[in-house]
Design a protein around this motif. Sequence first.
Motif: not given
Length: 119
Positions: A1-7, A18-21, A26-29, A108-110
Motif C-alpha cells: 500500500m503506497r501512501l503519499l504525504i504532501v506536507e 515514520m509512523k506509516f513506515r 510504502e511512503v512517498v513524501v 487517530e490518523l492511522a
Amino acid sequence: MRLLIVEDDVLIRKTVEMKFRKEGFEVVVAIDGKDGMEKFETTDPDIVLTDIMLPYISGLEIVRAIKSRPNKSIPVIVFSTMGQEAMVEEAYRLGADEFVKKPFSLAELAIRVKRLTKS
C-alpha cells in the motif's frame, strides 16, 4: 500500500512518514504542492495525505486534481490548522474524504488511513 504525504512542515512530514513506515506502508513524501503533484503522477499512490496550506500549489488544488481523475478513486485526507473552516469546507466540496485538524494524534490518523484503505 503506497501512501503519499504532501506536507511542508519538516517535523510533521517526518513524524507521519515514520509512523506509516512502521505500519507497513510504502511512503512517498513531497515537500510542497508542486512536488506533491509530480510525485502523485509518478508514484501512483493508494492514498494521499496533504496539508491545505502549501507553497506553489495548495492542498485544495491537489484534492481537485486527484478527484477529477476518471476511473480511479484515491482517498485524500487533508490537514489544516484552526481558523481555516472555509478551506476545510471547500476541501470536502472538492471531494476530500477526511479532515484532520493540526495538531493531530498519529494513532487517530492511522485509524482513518486504515479505514479508507481497508488495510
